[in-house]
Every structure is written in structure tokens, then in C-alpha cells.
Design a protein around this motif. Sequence first.
Motif, PDB file in Angstrom:
ATOM      1  N   PRO A   1     -17.587  -3.241   3.736  1.00 43.31           N
ATOM      2  CA  PRO A   1     -16.280  -3.301   4.393  1.00 43.31           C
ATOM      3  C   PRO A   1     -15.194  -2.698   3.513  1.00 43.31           C
ATOM      4  CG  PRO A   1     -16.865  -5.452   3.518  1.00 43.31           C
ATOM      5  CD  PRO A   1     -18.065  -4.572   3.340  1.00 43.31           C
ATOM      6  N   SER A   2     -14.190  -2.128   4.162  1.00 41.64           N
ATOM      7  CA  SER A   2     -13.077  -1.540   3.410  1.00 41.64           C
ATOM      8  C   SER A   2     -12.160  -2.627   2.868  1.00 41.64           C
ATOM      9  CB  SER A   2     -12.276  -0.596   4.307  1.00 41.64           C
ATOM     10  OG  SER A   2     -11.554  -1.338   5.271  1.00 41.64           O
ATOM     11  N   VAL A   3     -11.351  -2.259   1.907  1.00 40.66           N
ATOM     12  CA  VAL A   3     -10.352  -3.167   1.334  1.00 40.66           C
ATOM     13  C   VAL A   3      -9.427  -3.690   2.434  1.00 40.66           C
ATOM     14  CG1 VAL A   3      -8.339  -3.288  -0.200  1.00 40.66           C
ATOM     15  CG2 VAL A   3     -10.428  -2.134  -0.968  1.00 40.66           C
ATOM     16  N   THR A   4      -8.975  -2.804   3.309  1.00 37.88           N
ATOM     17  CA  THR A   4      -8.053  -3.236   4.374  1.00 37.88           C
ATOM     18  C   THR A   4      -8.729  -4.172   5.367  1.00 37.88           C
ATOM     19  OG1 THR A   4      -8.505  -1.127   5.476  1.00 37.88           O
ATOM     20  CG2 THR A   4      -6.459  -1.279   4.245  1.00 37.88           C
ATOM     21  N   THR A   5     -10.006  -3.955   5.632  1.00 42.53           N
ATOM     22  CA  THR A   5     -10.742  -4.859   6.528  1.00 42.53           C
ATOM     23  C   THR A   5     -10.790  -6.269   5.940  1.00 42.53           C
ATOM     24  OG1 THR A   5     -12.095  -3.171   7.601  1.00 42.53           O
ATOM     25  CG2 THR A   5     -13.061  -5.370   7.431  1.00 42.53           C
ATOM     26  N   ILE A   6     -11.059  -6.358   4.646  1.00 44.82           N
ATOM     27  CA  ILE A   6     -11.112  -7.672   3.978  1.00 44.82           C
ATOM     28  C   ILE A   6      -9.725  -8.323   3.968  1.00 44.82           C
ATOM     29  CG2 ILE A   6     -11.484  -8.819   1.744  1.00 44.82           C
ATOM     30  CD1 ILE A   6     -13.785  -6.793   1.285  1.00 44.82           C
ATOM     31  N   LEU A   7      -8.701  -7.540   3.667  1.00 45.25           N
ATOM     32  CA  LEU A   7      -7.336  -8.086   3.642  1.00 45.25           C
ATOM     33  C   LEU A   7      -6.914  -8.570   5.026  1.00 45.25           C
ATOM     34  CD1 LEU A   7      -5.497  -5.577   1.256  1.00 45.25           C
ATOM     35  CD2 LEU A   7      -6.075  -7.964   0.788  1.00 45.25           C
ATOM     36  N   ASN A   8      -7.230  -7.806   6.056  1.00 45.35           N
ATOM     37  CA  ASN A   8      -6.852  -8.212   7.421  1.00 45.35           C
ATOM     38  C   ASN A   8      -7.582  -9.475   7.850  1.00 45.35           C
ATOM     39  OD1 ASN A   8      -5.061  -6.103   7.806  1.00 45.35           O
ATOM     40  ND2 ASN A   8      -6.589  -4.744   8.724  1.00 45.35           N
ATOM     41  N   ALA A   9      -8.857  -9.582   7.475  1.00 48.07           N
ATOM     42  CA  ALA A   9      -9.659 -10.751   7.878  1.00 48.07           C
ATOM     43  C   ALA A   9      -9.243 -12.030   7.157  1.00 48.07           C
ATOM     44  CB  ALA A   9     -11.138 -10.473   7.619  1.00 48.07           C
ATOM     45  N   THR A  10      -8.619 -11.888   5.984  1.00 49.33           N
ATOM     46  CA  THR A  10      -8.242 -13.064   5.185  1.00 49.33           C
ATOM     47  C   THR A  10      -6.721 -13.202   5.057  1.00 49.33           C
ATOM     48  OG1 THR A  10      -8.398 -11.752   3.145  1.00 49.33           O
ATOM     49  CG2 THR A  10     -10.378 -12.946   3.828  1.00 49.33           C
ATOM     50  N   LYS A  11      -6.010 -12.540   5.955  1.00 51.18           N
ATOM     51  CA  LYS A  11      -4.540 -12.546   5.886  1.00 51.18           C
ATOM     52  C   LYS A  11      -3.999 -13.967   6.048  1.00 51.18           C
ATOM     53  CE  LYS A  11      -2.613  -9.006   7.945  1.00 51.18           C
ATOM     54  NZ  LYS A  11      -2.110  -8.178   6.832  1.00 51.18           N
ATOM     55  N   PRO A  12      -3.085 -14.406   5.173  1.00 53.40           N
ATOM     56  CA  PRO A  12      -2.502 -15.745   5.315  1.00 53.40           C
ATOM     57  C   PRO A  12      -1.757 -15.887   6.644  1.00 53.40           C
ATOM     58  CG  PRO A  12      -1.994 -14.796   3.160  1.00 53.40           C
ATOM     59  CD  PRO A  12      -2.602 -13.703   3.973  1.00 53.40           C
ATOM     60  N   GLN A  13      -1.711 -17.106   7.153  1.00 49.62           N
ATOM     61  CA  GLN A  13      -1.082 -17.349   8.454  1.00 49.62           C
ATOM     62  C   GLN A  13       0.389 -16.926   8.470  1.00 49.62           C
ATOM     63  OE1 GLN A  13      -2.888 -18.315  11.164  1.00 49.62           O
ATOM     64  NE2 GLN A  13      -1.022 -17.753  12.264  1.00 49.62           N
TER      65      GLN A  13
ATOM     66  N   GLU B   1       7.780  -8.123  -4.072  1.00 47.42           N
ATOM     67  CA  GLU B   1       7.443  -9.148  -3.078  1.00 47.42           C
ATOM     68  C   GLU B   1       7.406  -8.558  -1.666  1.00 47.42           C
ATOM     69  OE1 GLU B   1       8.459 -10.888  -6.723  1.00 47.42           O
ATOM     70  OE2 GLU B   1       9.798  -9.667  -5.476  1.00 47.42           O
ATOM     71  N   ARG B   2       8.246  -7.563  -1.441  1.00 47.79           N
ATOM     72  CA  ARG B   2       8.315  -6.953  -0.109  1.00 47.79           C
ATOM     73  C   ARG B   2       7.246  -5.860   0.099  1.00 47.79           C
ATOM     74  NH1 ARG B   2      11.982  -8.175   3.321  1.00 47.79           N
ATOM     75  NH2 ARG B   2      11.913  -6.151   4.368  1.00 47.79           N
ATOM     76  N   LEU B   3       6.400  -5.694  -0.895  1.00 45.96           N
ATOM     77  CA  LEU B   3       5.262  -4.789  -0.737  1.00 45.96           C
ATOM     78  C   LEU B   3       4.085  -5.501  -0.083  1.00 45.96           C
ATOM     79  CD1 LEU B   3       5.350  -3.047  -4.247  1.00 45.96           C
ATOM     80  CD2 LEU B   3       6.103  -2.076  -2.072  1.00 45.96           C
ATOM     81  N   TYR B   4       4.218  -6.826   0.055  1.00 47.55           N
ATOM     82  CA  TYR B   4       3.203  -7.658   0.690  1.00 47.55           C
ATOM     83  C   TYR B   4       1.825  -7.443   0.049  1.00 47.55           C
ATOM     84  CZ  TYR B   4       7.076  -8.461   3.824  1.00 47.55           C
ATOM     85  OH  TYR B   4       8.308  -8.785   4.309  1.00 47.55           O
ATOM     86  N   GLU B   5       0.849  -6.861   0.777  1.00 49.88           N
ATOM     87  CA  GLU B   5      -0.513  -6.811   0.240  1.00 49.88           C
ATOM     88  C   GLU B   5      -0.854  -5.489  -0.464  1.00 49.88           C
ATOM     89  OE1 GLU B   5      -2.923  -8.062   3.620  1.00 49.88           O
ATOM     90  OE2 GLU B   5      -2.843 -10.096   2.832  1.00 49.88           O
ATOM     91  N   TYR B   6       0.102  -4.608  -0.606  1.00 47.08           N
ATOM     92  CA  TYR B   6      -0.161  -3.331  -1.286  1.00 47.08           C
ATOM     93  C   TYR B   6      -0.644  -3.526  -2.730  1.00 47.08           C
ATOM     94  CZ  TYR B   6       2.225  -0.955   2.623  1.00 47.08           C
ATOM     95  OH  TYR B   6       2.603  -0.485   3.860  1.00 47.08           O
ATOM     96  N   PRO B   7      -0.031  -4.431  -3.517  1.00 46.80           N
ATOM     97  CA  PRO B   7      -0.525  -4.610  -4.891  1.00 46.80           C
ATOM     98  C   PRO B   7      -1.978  -5.115  -4.949  1.00 46.80           C
ATOM     99  CG  PRO B   7       1.699  -5.470  -4.702  1.00 46.80           C
ATOM    100  CD  PRO B   7       1.235  -5.182  -3.314  1.00 46.80           C
ATOM    101  N   LEU B   8      -2.357  -5.946  -3.977  1.00 49.62           N
ATOM    102  CA  LEU B   8      -3.747  -6.408  -3.904  1.00 49.62           C
ATOM    103  C   LEU B   8      -4.684  -5.224  -3.651  1.00 49.62           C
ATOM    104  CD1 LEU B   8      -3.477  -9.634  -1.714  1.00 49.62           C
ATOM    105  CD2 LEU B   8      -4.313  -9.524  -4.048  1.00 49.62           C
ATOM    106  N   GLN B   9      -4.246  -4.337  -2.771  1.00 47.31           N
ATOM    107  CA  GLN B   9      -4.997  -3.122  -2.461  1.00 47.31           C
ATOM    108  C   GLN B   9      -5.225  -2.298  -3.734  1.00 47.31           C
ATOM    109  OE1 GLN B   9      -2.925  -1.147   0.727  1.00 47.31           O
ATOM    110  NE2 GLN B   9      -4.399   0.491   0.856  1.00 47.31           N
ATOM    111  N   LEU B  10      -4.169  -2.127  -4.501  1.00 49.40           N
ATOM    112  CA  LEU B  10      -4.265  -1.340  -5.736  1.00 49.40           C
ATOM    113  C   LEU B  10      -5.194  -1.995  -6.754  1.00 49.40           C
ATOM    114  CD1 LEU B  10      -0.588  -0.158  -5.997  1.00 49.40           C
ATOM    115  CD2 LEU B  10      -2.566   1.336  -6.165  1.00 49.40           C
ATOM    116  N   ALA B  11      -5.083  -3.313  -6.898  1.00 49.04           N
ATOM    117  CA  ALA B  11      -5.968  -4.031  -7.829  1.00 49.04           C
ATOM    118  C   ALA B  11      -7.435  -3.848  -7.419  1.00 49.04           C
ATOM    119  CB  ALA B  11      -5.608  -5.515  -7.870  1.00 49.04           C
ATOM    120  N   ALA B  12      -7.687  -3.884  -6.103  1.00 50.35           N
ATOM    121  CA  ALA B  12      -9.043  -3.698  -5.590  1.00 50.35           C
ATOM    122  C   ALA B  12      -9.568  -2.301  -5.927  1.00 50.35           C
ATOM    123  CB  ALA B  12      -9.060  -3.903  -4.077  1.00 50.35           C
TER     124      ALA B  12
END
Length: 231
Positions: A33-45, A157-168
Motif C-alpha cells: 500500500p502507498s503512504v497516502t493509502t495508509i494515512l487515509n485509512a488511519t486518519k484521526p476522526q 501544524e497547518r501542513l497536517y499529514e505532510y510531515p508524516l509523509q516525508l518521514a515515511a
Amino acid sequence: MPLDIQLLPKIDAKSLREYGKQYYVDAQGNRLPSVTTILNATKPQADRDRLLNWKARVGTEEANRITTAASRRGTKTHKQIERYLLGENPVCSEASLPYWESIKPVLEEINTIRLVEGSVFHYDLKYSGIVDCIASYQGIPCVCEWKTADKPKGSIERLYEYPLQLAAYIGAANKYYGDLGIQINHALLVVVIPEMAAEVFWLETDTIKYYWQQWEARVAEYWQRQKYWSS
């Protein structure tokens, strides 16, 4: 000054879309699975609610129009940057020119190009993705990510999940290309804004470590859910 292009061997991978989810398949048939697929599936409420509230506020039709326009401008801008980094000296279309003029000064500080729009696979943690660029920015090796926007983000903070993407991406690149001397501890995230200088976010080693821990937790959550759904 001509760019120093020292490209790493690219992974032969194909993109696969299934039920709205993105996967990449390598030459051996491994499908991850892609990074974005994992992030979308585990996105906080809270993030899901924010997106739903925005769609409710602007209306479904307008939300789709904005999303489609953003995707198109992002694709065109990425293609323009890719050509430049590969030394192709591209002619910029009129539509892309405001974005190109925004990011050009940042690109002039990038050199030692190692990978452009290349696949990365992390076989241990079982995920994959496409890295915009691995290069040096102001002499420091990093993973680069290009985003387009109508206005500045203002804070990390307003980058939301972009930093997680980069770390991945950093984790996967280090794992896959480690034997070739790749060891990256920094990331460059550039928000390209028309009629304005691009917004530059530089993520240091400690910041990357912080987001990498979060990313590992999200990957574990994703595979735990997969296990639950398939049982």
C-alpha cells in the motif's frame, strides 16, 4: 551552473488502484500500500470531521471542482519541476508560470540530484510511495516534497499529514538505498503559491524522528486493521 545529477537506480514499479486505494507493485510482484493509502485509512476522526465540515460548507460540487483543479495544477507543477531537475530546461506553459516563478528561487538552491519522481519500498514495514525528489538543499541531503496552494500554510501544524509523509519516504529511501550510501535525516517541504515566493519548511533531524515514530504507529494500526478485516 549546471545541475549535478547522480541518479540512483530506479525501482521498476507499477501503480495499481483498487477500491479507491493506491498500491505499488515491484518487479517481483510484491504489492504494498502507498503512504497516502495508509494515512487515509488511519486518519484521526478530527481530521475526517474537518474535511466533512469543509465539504458541507462549500457544497459537494464546489468541493469536487476545487479538488480536481488542485490535482491538475499539482500534476503540471510537478512535471515542470521534474524536467528542470533532470536538466531538460523546460519551456513553462502560461498556466503553470505563476507556480514556476514561485518555486524557481528554491530550486536554484538544490543540487546533487539523486532521485526524481521515484518509487520507494519499505519491505519490513510493508509500504511504498513515490518520492518527489532526493537531492541536496543548500548542501544538505534531504527528501524534497512539492505542494501547491492558493495561500501560505503559515505553520508546520497547518501542513497536517505532510510531515508524516516525508518521514515515511525518508525511512523507505534509507532502507532501500542504504547500501549505496544514502542516509537522509532532513526534509524540505515547499508550498508553491502563485504570485508569491514559495513557502519553505525545513525539517531537522529531531523533527523527522518525532514524525517517524508517529508514522510507525500509523503503519502498525493499518496492518492491525487489515488483519481484523480479513479475519
